[in-house]
Design a protein around this motif. Structure first.
Motif, PDB file in Angstrom:
ATOM      1  N   TRP A 221       0.778  -1.095   0.129  1.00 46.42           N
ATOM      2  CA  TRP A 221       0.038   0.143  -0.017  1.00 46.42           C
ATOM      3  C   TRP A 221       0.822   1.400   0.096  1.00 46.42           C
ATOM      4  O   TRP A 221       0.778   2.148  -0.779  1.00 46.42           O
ATOM      5  CB  TRP A 221      -0.921   0.090   1.194  1.00 46.42           C
ATOM      6  CG  TRP A 221      -1.719   1.480   1.152  1.00 46.42           C
ATOM      7  CD1 TRP A 221      -2.905   1.374   0.877  1.00 46.42           C
ATOM      8  CD2 TRP A 221      -1.254   2.562   2.052  1.00 46.42           C
ATOM      9  NE1 TRP A 221      -3.449   2.780   1.072  1.00 46.42           N
ATOM     10  CE2 TRP A 221      -2.319   3.351   2.236  1.00 46.42           C
ATOM     11  CE3 TRP A 221      -0.438   2.942   2.955  1.00 46.42           C
ATOM     12  CZ2 TRP A 221      -2.496   4.708   2.546  1.00 46.42           C
ATOM     13  CZ3 TRP A 221      -0.312   4.022   3.519  1.00 46.42           C
ATOM     14  CH2 TRP A 221      -1.209   4.763   3.444  1.00 46.42           C
TER      15      TRP A 221
ATOM     16  N   ASN B 127       2.477   1.905  -3.446  1.00 45.11           N
ATOM     17  CA  ASN B 127       1.648   2.193  -4.701  1.00 45.11           C
ATOM     18  C   ASN B 127       1.310   3.707  -4.230  1.00 45.11           C
ATOM     19  O   ASN B 127       0.957   4.486  -5.230  1.00 45.11           O
ATOM     20  CB  ASN B 127       0.369   1.492  -4.485  1.00 45.11           C
ATOM     21  CG  ASN B 127       0.535   0.154  -4.846  1.00 45.11           C
ATOM     22  OD1 ASN B 127       1.706  -0.287  -5.480  1.00 45.11           O
ATOM     23  ND2 ASN B 127      -0.343  -0.713  -4.850  1.00 45.11           N
ATOM     24  N   THR B 128       1.053   4.012  -2.870  1.00 45.67           N
ATOM     25  CA  THR B 128       0.411   5.489  -2.618  1.00 45.67           C
ATOM     26  C   THR B 128       1.899   6.346  -2.965  1.00 45.67           C
ATOM     27  O   THR B 128       1.606   7.567  -3.318  1.00 45.67           O
ATOM     28  CB  THR B 128       0.275   5.748  -1.071  1.00 45.67           C
ATOM     29  OG1 THR B 128      -0.622   4.642  -0.762  1.00 45.67           O
ATOM     30  CG2 THR B 128      -0.085   6.848  -0.668  1.00 45.67           C
TER      31      THR B 128
END
Length: 408
Positions: A379, A382-383
């Motif tokens: 996560w 990707n952020t």
């Protein structure tokens, strides 16, 4: 011509080394254990740093004739298919770094280096010849081959890869480090791909415990596909076909790869299905370098994978070998014509190269963790790509190299 150097290994690094030294006025014997010069594997990527070296050697036209020059690097999710980030290449790489980003078949890079070396009358290429041992004397290195040939040079350069015999004698027996990752590789003709997959781009698909990269080679007529998954040879991958970790030639089954990929998106699976045959090899490396003595001791030096094998997650294995070779040639060319103190020259080579090579080793290893992340790390990755954009994917400290050893 009274300077002579022996180079162990006739792969990309060995030929690059021979070319660089020959251009600097040194005669070279290249020892290649195979019966013919060639290169195994499939594709590779050359960042602007590596292309800069080939340009310095006058090989730009030869590279243009066989490589592709992708317009963009796209990073996508292997399962959902969504785009995670991108880095403009093409004209943007040329504008930023004064050299392009290239992708090509390993055999094509090896071939252009071989042709360049064959034009150098001071290089002797010895096939079916493998180093058995060496002995250093106060002013030379005495090399004995497996067929009992004895060669004497002012220096010995070990360019004999991950399983280097030169390294083993210089630094002692040190087992390679298994990464726990396997690479499936294949080639597919552009015409056999779905229309949506034929773009002149590098695409990296990231998923938990895996990633897949594909890009054009051979002027864009073919695509190289590499899928890296977690696993062990012979345990669901390769079956009874062998588990020799030194081999790049294990036959592989598409079913094993698909099982490892899991619920990949349709576009990625279409690329996988287009490849008619797969090869499989285990990824091994060594811990990052910690000191210049791991590069050079006296009149003996290591170059490329013999010194600093890389995991393929930064696409810099061939590039670092080219940089090593260019540095050696640059240092020798700067010396006067009088007899050269080769141990001193090689010590300067080690001081120039070891920290950069270690940094690339560490970054490559870290990229593997990031590429294959799951949970919160996935996560966060990707952020970060969504927020930071190209700034996260571009690597100025790498692509602006190599550093000129004469200015350090």
């Amino acid at each position: 011509m009274n300077e002579h150097v022996v180079v162990a290994g006739g792969g990309i690094g060995g030929l690059a080394c021979a070319l660089a030294l020959a251009r600097a006025g040194v005669s070279v014997d290249v020892l290649e254990q195979s019966s013919a010069f060639g290169e195994v594997g499939a594709g590779l990527q050359l960042g602007p740093n590596a292309v800069r070296v080939l340009h310095a050697w006058g090989l730009t036209d030869e590279l243009q004739a066989c490589a592709a020059f992708p317009e963009v690097l796209r990073v996508r999710d292997a399962h959902g298919g969504q785009r995670l980030g991108q880095l403009r290449l093409g004209a943007m790489a040329l504008a930023r770094y004064a050299q392009p980003y290239a992708t090509l078949h390993r055999a094509d890079l090896h071939g252009l280096l071989l042709r360049a070396v064959q034009q150098e009358s001071v290089v002797r290429l010895r096939l079916n010849t493998r180093l058995a041992a060496y002995e250093q004397t106060p002013d030379a290195v005495r090399v004995t081959t497996e067929n009992d040939t004895v060669l004497v040079g002012q220096a010995l350069i070990g360019s004999d890869g991950l399983w280097s015999r030169v390294r083993a004698q210089m630094l002692g027996a040190q087992p390679v480090r298994a990464s726990g990752h396997l690479a499936y590789r294949g080639l597919v003709h552009r015409d056999d791909l779905p229309a949506a997959q034929r773009d002149n781009v590098v695409t990296a698909w990231l998923g938990p415990r895996l990633h897949v990269v594909h890009y054009p080679v051979r002027g864009g007529k073919w695509f190289n596909v590499v899928a890296v998954v977690h696993g062990v040879l012979g345990q669901g991958h390769g079956g009874s076909l062998g588990n020799d970790p030194q081999s790049w030639s294990h036959e592989a089954q598409a079913a094993d790869l698909k099982r490892a990929l899991g619920p990949a998106c349709a576009e990625l699976m279409a690329m996988i299905d287009a490849v008619k045959g797969w090869k499989l090899w285990a990824l091994n490396d060594r811990a990052p370098m910690t000191r210049p003595a791991e590069h050079v001791q006296g009149g003996v030096a290591l170059l490329g994978d013999a010194a600093h094998p890389l995991r393929p997650y930064l696409a810099q294995g061939a590039a670092m070998a080219l940089e090593d070779a260019w540095t050696l040639g640059r240092l020798r060319a700067a010396e006067p014509a009088a007899p050269v103190d080769w141990p001193a020259l090689l010590a300067r080579y080690a001081q120039t190269r070891w920290q950069r090579n270690a940094r690339v080793q560490r970054r490559s290893q870290r990229n593997g963790t990031i590429f294959h992340a799951s949970g919160l790390l996935r996560w966060g990755r990707n952020t970060a790509m969504a927020l930071l954009g190209e700034g996260l994917l571009d690597i100025p400290w790498l692509y602006e190299g190599p550093s000129d050893p004469l200015s350090l």
